[in-house]
Design a protein around this motif. Structure first.
Motif, PDB file in Angstrom:
ATOM      1  N   HIS A  99       0.813  -1.219   0.000  1.00 39.14           N
ATOM      2  CA  HIS A  99       0.000   0.000   0.000  1.00 39.14           C
ATOM      3  C   HIS A  99       0.846   1.269   0.000  1.00 39.14           C
ATOM      4  CE1 HIS A  99       0.785  -0.862   4.254  1.00 39.14           C
ATOM      5  NE2 HIS A  99       0.727   0.443   4.432  1.00 39.14           N
ATOM      6  N   ALA A 100       2.153   1.134   0.053  1.00 39.78           N
ATOM      7  CA  ALA A 100       3.044   2.293   0.063  1.00 39.78           C
ATOM      8  C   ALA A 100       3.661   2.492  -1.316  1.00 39.78           C
ATOM      9  CB  ALA A 100       4.149   2.093   1.097  1.00 39.78           C
ATOM     10  N   SER A 108       6.328   6.509   0.717  1.00 36.81           N
ATOM     11  CA  SER A 108       5.237   7.423   1.047  1.00 36.81           C
ATOM     12  C   SER A 108       3.908   6.706   0.880  1.00 36.81           C
ATOM     13  CB  SER A 108       5.291   8.672   0.156  1.00 36.81           C
ATOM     14  OG  SER A 108       5.192   8.311  -1.206  1.00 36.81           O
ATOM     15  N   GLY A 109       2.907   7.248   1.504  1.00 41.64           N
ATOM     16  CA  GLY A 109       1.577   6.676   1.402  1.00 41.64           C
ATOM     17  C   GLY A 109       0.766   6.941   2.659  1.00 41.64           C
ATOM     18  N   ARG A 110      -0.504   6.731   2.544  1.00 47.88           N
ATOM     19  CA  ARG A 110      -1.397   6.951   3.677  1.00 47.88           C
ATOM     20  C   ARG A 110      -1.244   5.819   4.686  1.00 47.88           C
ATOM     21  NH1 ARG A 110      -6.186  10.460   2.457  1.00 47.88           N
ATOM     22  NH2 ARG A 110      -6.779   9.670   4.477  1.00 47.88           N
ATOM     23  N   GLY A 111      -1.106   6.199   5.939  1.00 46.87           N
ATOM     24  CA  GLY A 111      -1.077   5.225   7.019  1.00 46.87           C
ATOM     25  C   GLY A 111       0.247   4.505   7.210  1.00 46.87           C
ATOM     26  N   ILE A 112       1.285   4.889   6.496  1.00 44.80           N
ATOM     27  CA  ILE A 112       2.531   4.137   6.647  1.00 44.80           C
ATOM     28  C   ILE A 112       3.197   4.378   7.997  1.00 44.80           C
ATOM     29  CG2 ILE A 112       2.978   3.940   4.180  1.00 44.80           C
ATOM     30  CD1 ILE A 112       5.084   6.133   4.510  1.00 44.80           C
ATOM     31  N   ARG A 137       1.753   4.254  10.707  1.00 42.34           N
ATOM     32  CA  ARG A 137       1.124   3.336  11.660  1.00 42.34           C
ATOM     33  C   ARG A 137       1.638   1.907  11.495  1.00 42.34           C
ATOM     34  NH1 ARG A 137      -3.317   6.683  10.182  1.00 42.34           N
ATOM     35  NH2 ARG A 137      -3.936   5.187   8.608  1.00 42.34           N
ATOM     36  N   ASP A 138       2.442   1.686  10.467  1.00 45.59           N
ATOM     37  CA  ASP A 138       3.012   0.357  10.239  1.00 45.59           C
ATOM     38  C   ASP A 138       4.276   0.233  11.089  1.00 45.59           C
ATOM     39  OD1 ASP A 138       4.368  -1.915   9.274  1.00 45.59           O
ATOM     40  OD2 ASP A 138       3.456  -1.678   7.298  1.00 45.59           O
TER      41      ASP A 138
END
Length: 64
Positions: A33-34, A46-50, A52-53
């Motif tokens: 997802h990144a 980059s990416g949304r929510g990374i 939180r990983d």
């Protein structure tokens, strides 16, 4: 010694490029997802929510 130093620098740069490519490929596999981009400066993720990983937070703390 200049030729020897030049050869060492070339070997080191080639190793760095291989490592950056492997890191980018592995991150793309592990975190689909990144967005992962590699360039001459390194690897950018980059990416949304990374953030939180926990895997990315951990590796980021080691690389800073």
């Amino acid at each position: 010694m200049s030729a020897l130093e030049d050869r060492g620098a070339a070997i080191g740069e080639a190793a760095r490029e291989r490592t950056v490519a492997r890191l980018a490929a592995r991150l793309s596999e592990e975190v689909p997802h990144a967005a992962v981009v590699s360039d001459d400066q390194g690897v950018t993720v980059s990416g949304r929510g990374i953030l939180r990983d926990p895997r990315l937070v951990w590796i980021g703390s080691l690389l800073k």
